[in-house]
Design a protein around this motif. Structure first.
Motif, PDB file in Angstrom:
ATOM      1  N   MET A   1       0.768  -1.185   0.151  1.00  0.00           N
ATOM      2  CA  MET A   1       0.332  -0.248   0.179  1.00  0.00           C
ATOM      3  C   MET A   1       0.795   0.956   0.261  1.00  0.00           C
ATOM      4  SD  MET A   1      -2.962   0.761  -0.312  1.00  0.00           S
ATOM      5  CE  MET A   1      -3.929   2.768  -0.069  1.00  0.00           C
ATOM      6  N   PHE A   2       2.203   0.887   1.485  1.00  0.00           N
ATOM      7  CA  PHE A   2       2.002   2.233   0.848  1.00  0.00           C
ATOM      8  C   PHE A   2       3.199   2.180  -0.490  1.00  0.00           C
ATOM      9  CE2 PHE A   2       7.048   4.187   2.809  1.00  0.00           C
ATOM     10  CZ  PHE A   2       6.129   6.046   3.099  1.00  0.00           C
ATOM     11  N   ARG A   3       4.024   1.669  -1.180  1.00  0.00           N
ATOM     12  CA  ARG A   3       5.036   1.907  -2.148  1.00  0.00           C
ATOM     13  C   ARG A   3       4.009   2.447  -3.775  1.00  0.00           C
ATOM     14  NH1 ARG A   3       8.031  -3.168  -4.536  1.00  0.00           N
ATOM     15  NH2 ARG A   3       9.866  -2.881  -3.102  1.00  0.00           N
ATOM     16  N   LEU A   4       2.544   1.345  -3.549  1.00  0.00           N
ATOM     17  CA  LEU A   4       1.792   2.146  -4.412  1.00  0.00           C
ATOM     18  C   LEU A   4       2.177   3.850  -4.495  1.00  0.00           C
ATOM     19  CD1 LEU A   4      -0.990   1.543  -6.047  1.00  0.00           C
ATOM     20  CD2 LEU A   4      -1.964   1.703  -4.524  1.00  0.00           C
ATOM     21  N   LEU A   5       1.195   4.585  -3.070  1.00  0.00           N
ATOM     22  CA  LEU A   5       1.407   5.820  -2.502  1.00  0.00           C
ATOM     23  C   LEU A   5       2.288   6.529  -2.728  1.00  0.00           C
ATOM     24  CD1 LEU A   5      -0.010   6.472   0.709  1.00  0.00           C
ATOM     25  CD2 LEU A   5      -1.323   6.919  -0.619  1.00  0.00           C
ATOM     26  N   ILE A   6       3.750   5.759  -2.643  1.00  0.00           N
ATOM     27  CA  ILE A   6       5.260   6.774  -3.382  1.00  0.00           C
ATOM     28  C   ILE A   6       4.977   6.891  -4.933  1.00  0.00           C
ATOM     29  CG2 ILE A   6       7.552   5.753  -4.298  1.00  0.00           C
ATOM     30  CD1 ILE A   6       7.318   6.924  -0.833  1.00  0.00           C
ATOM     31  N   TRP A   7       4.524   5.512  -6.002  1.00  0.00           N
ATOM     32  CA  TRP A   7       4.409   5.470  -7.557  1.00  0.00           C
ATOM     33  C   TRP A   7       3.063   6.872  -7.746  1.00  0.00           C
ATOM     34  CZ3 TRP A   7       7.746   4.517  -9.973  1.00  0.00           C
ATOM     35  CH2 TRP A   7       8.612   3.110 -10.145  1.00  0.00           C
ATOM     36  N   LEU A   8       2.149   6.683  -6.961  1.00  0.00           N
ATOM     37  CA  LEU A   8       1.146   7.350  -7.173  1.00  0.00           C
ATOM     38  C   LEU A   8       1.662   9.150  -7.013  1.00  0.00           C
ATOM     39  CD1 LEU A   8      -2.374   6.609  -5.774  1.00  0.00           C
ATOM     40  CD2 LEU A   8      -1.775   6.789  -8.190  1.00  0.00           C
ATOM     41  N   LEU A   9       2.237   9.401  -6.012  1.00  0.00           N
ATOM     42  CA  LEU A   9       3.111  10.771  -5.794  1.00  0.00           C
ATOM     43  C   LEU A   9       3.863  10.993  -7.367  1.00  0.00           C
ATOM     44  CD1 LEU A   9       3.512  12.575  -3.588  1.00  0.00           C
ATOM     45  CD2 LEU A   9       4.935  11.729  -2.658  1.00  0.00           C
ATOM     46  N   LEU A  10       5.109  10.076  -7.337  1.00  0.00           N
ATOM     47  CA  LEU A  10       6.077  10.313  -8.543  1.00  0.00           C
ATOM     48  C   LEU A  10       5.172   9.973  -9.546  1.00  0.00           C
ATOM     49  CD1 LEU A  10       8.403   7.643  -7.919  1.00  0.00           C
ATOM     50  CD2 LEU A  10       8.422  10.322  -8.021  1.00  0.00           C
ATOM     51  N   GLY A  11       4.276   9.893 -10.251  1.00  0.00           N
ATOM     52  CA  GLY A  11       3.447   9.511 -11.031  1.00  0.00           C
ATOM     53  C   GLY A  11       2.705  11.548 -11.334  1.00  0.00           C
ATOM     54  N   TYR A  12       2.830  11.876  -9.799  1.00  0.00           N
ATOM     55  CA  TYR A  12       1.664  12.949 -10.074  1.00  0.00           C
ATOM     56  C   TYR A  12       2.782  14.756 -10.103  1.00  0.00           C
ATOM     57  CZ  TYR A  12      -0.433  17.435  -8.090  1.00  0.00           C
ATOM     58  OH  TYR A  12      -0.890  18.479  -7.282  1.00  0.00           O
ATOM     59  N   ILE A  13       4.057  13.598  -9.630  1.00  0.00           N
ATOM     60  CA  ILE A  13       5.130  15.126  -9.454  1.00  0.00           C
ATOM     61  C   ILE A  13       6.252  14.905 -11.595  1.00  0.00           C
ATOM     62  CG2 ILE A  13       7.384  15.538  -9.227  1.00  0.00           C
ATOM     63  CD1 ILE A  13       7.134  14.290  -6.068  1.00  0.00           C
ATOM     64  N   GLY A  14       6.015  13.780 -11.862  1.00  0.00           N
ATOM     65  CA  GLY A  14       6.198  13.698 -13.579  1.00  0.00           C
ATOM     66  C   GLY A  14       5.126  14.332 -14.333  1.00  0.00           C
ATOM     67  N   PHE A  15       3.886  13.880 -13.779  1.00  0.00           N
ATOM     68  CA  PHE A  15       2.857  14.629 -14.139  1.00  0.00           C
ATOM     69  C   PHE A  15       2.838  16.639 -14.448  1.00  0.00           C
ATOM     70  CE2 PHE A  15      -1.525  16.864 -14.708  1.00  0.00           C
ATOM     71  CZ  PHE A  15      -1.913  16.728 -15.398  1.00  0.00           C
ATOM     72  N   ARG A  16       2.940  16.941 -13.219  1.00  0.00           N
ATOM     73  CA  ARG A  16       3.559  18.390 -13.031  1.00  0.00           C
ATOM     74  C   ARG A  16       4.386  18.553 -13.718  1.00  0.00           C
ATOM     75  NH1 ARG A  16       0.608  20.919  -8.994  1.00  0.00           N
ATOM     76  NH2 ARG A  16       1.033  22.480  -9.866  1.00  0.00           N
ATOM     77  N   ILE A  17       5.503  17.877 -13.814  1.00  0.00           N
ATOM     78  CA  ILE A  17       6.660  19.191 -14.724  1.00  0.00           C
ATOM     79  C   ILE A  17       6.560  18.888 -15.982  1.00  0.00           C
ATOM     80  CG2 ILE A  17       9.157  18.242 -15.274  1.00  0.00           C
ATOM     81  CD1 ILE A  17       9.565  17.031 -12.402  1.00  0.00           C
ATOM     82  N   ILE A  18       5.895  17.923 -16.290  1.00  0.00           N
ATOM     83  CA  ILE A  18       5.140  17.759 -17.558  1.00  0.00           C
ATOM     84  C   ILE A  18       4.778  18.628 -18.441  1.00  0.00           C
ATOM     85  CG2 ILE A  18       4.279  16.587 -19.904  1.00  0.00           C
ATOM     86  CD1 ILE A  18       5.852  13.717 -17.754  1.00  0.00           C
ATOM     87  N   LYS A  19       3.173  18.909 -17.706  1.00  0.00           N
ATOM     88  CA  LYS A  19       2.673  19.906 -18.073  1.00  0.00           C
ATOM     89  C   LYS A  19       3.062  21.679 -18.096  1.00  0.00           C
ATOM     90  CE  LYS A  19      -2.460  21.026 -17.189  1.00  0.00           C
ATOM     91  NZ  LYS A  19      -2.994  21.077 -16.554  1.00  0.00           N
ATOM     92  N   SER A  20       4.465  21.701 -16.935  1.00  0.00           N
ATOM     93  CA  SER A  20       5.188  22.291 -16.866  1.00  0.00           C
ATOM     94  C   SER A  20       5.445  23.012 -17.520  1.00  0.00           C
ATOM     95  CB  SER A  20       5.159  22.923 -15.774  1.00  0.00           C
ATOM     96  OG  SER A  20       6.854  22.833 -15.781  1.00  0.00           O
ATOM     97  N   LEU A  21       6.116  21.749 -18.710  1.00  0.00           N
ATOM     98  CA  LEU A  21       7.212  21.989 -19.415  1.00  0.00           C
ATOM     99  C   LEU A  21       6.439  22.056 -20.622  1.00  0.00           C
ATOM    100  CD1 LEU A  21       9.449  19.183 -18.941  1.00  0.00           C
ATOM    101  CD2 LEU A  21      10.483  22.009 -19.344  1.00  0.00           C
ATOM    102  N   THR A  22       5.359  22.239 -21.015  1.00  0.00           N
ATOM    103  CA  THR A  22       4.635  22.476 -22.164  1.00  0.00           C
ATOM    104  C   THR A  22       3.709  23.507 -22.288  1.00  0.00           C
ATOM    105  OG1 THR A  22       3.023  20.661 -21.311  1.00  0.00           O
ATOM    106  CG2 THR A  22       4.155  19.371 -22.679  1.00  0.00           C
ATOM    107  N   ALA A  23       2.528  23.726 -21.067  1.00  0.00           N
ATOM    108  CA  ALA A  23       1.958  24.969 -20.983  1.00  0.00           C
ATOM    109  C   ALA A  23       2.370  26.016 -20.884  1.00  0.00           C
ATOM    110  CB  ALA A  23       1.567  24.770 -19.557  1.00  0.00           C
ATOM    111  N   PRO A  24       1.995  27.470 -21.746  1.00  0.00           N
ATOM    112  CA  PRO A  24       2.813  28.774 -22.396  1.00  0.00           C
ATOM    113  C   PRO A  24       2.920  28.973 -20.849  1.00  0.00           C
ATOM    114  CG  PRO A  24      -0.090  28.706 -22.121  1.00  0.00           C
ATOM    115  CD  PRO A  24       0.789  26.373 -22.089  1.00  0.00           C
ATOM    116  N   LYS A  25       3.987  30.002 -21.181  1.00  0.00           N
ATOM    117  CA  LYS A  25       4.662  30.255 -20.102  1.00  0.00           C
ATOM    118  C   LYS A  25       4.625  32.111 -19.981  1.00  0.00           C
ATOM    119  CE  LYS A  25       8.565  26.785 -19.751  1.00  0.00           C
ATOM    120  NZ  LYS A  25       9.657  26.135 -20.181  1.00  0.00           N
ATOM    121  N   LYS A  26       3.476  32.214 -20.181  1.00  0.00           N
ATOM    122  CA  LYS A  26       2.842  33.638 -20.520  1.00  0.00           C
ATOM    123  C   LYS A  26       2.538  34.055 -18.428  1.00  0.00           C
ATOM    124  CE  LYS A  26       0.234  34.559 -23.788  1.00  0.00           C
ATOM    125  NZ  LYS A  26      -1.275  34.625 -24.497  1.00  0.00           N
TER     126      LYS A  26
END
Ligand SMILES: [Zn+2]
Length: 86
Positions: A1-26
């Protein structure tokens, strides 16, 4: 269960990084970089360029002038007075 949370967190962080890279930087441009899409004006006294929204607006002699500071506005007003009265 704990490991799943870690993976979810990593996935969320990765998603945020990708989103910030692709989002318009106005909204992410730093204040030190020259801001594009913003109107710049020139101070007629010290010849400095500044963003219109940061400038001090002085309506002198029927026209609008933009200044970096009140000092420059005062100097400009003095110059106008001299040209008018001499
Ligand atoms: Zn100035």
């Amino acid at each position: 269960m704990f490991r799943l949370l870690i993976w979810l967190l990593l996935g969320y962080i990765g998603f945020r990084i990708i989103k910030s890279l692709t989002a318009p930087k106005k909204s992410m441009t730093s204040s030190t970089a020259p801001r594009t899409g913003e109107e710049t004006v020139q101070d007629p006294i010290c010849k400095m360029y500044l963003a219109k929204e940061d400038a001090i607006v002085g309506t002198l002699d029927g026209t609008r002038h933009y200044f970096c500071s009140m000092d420059c506005l005062e100097k400009f007003r003095e110059q106008l007075d001299h040209t008018h009265h001499s």
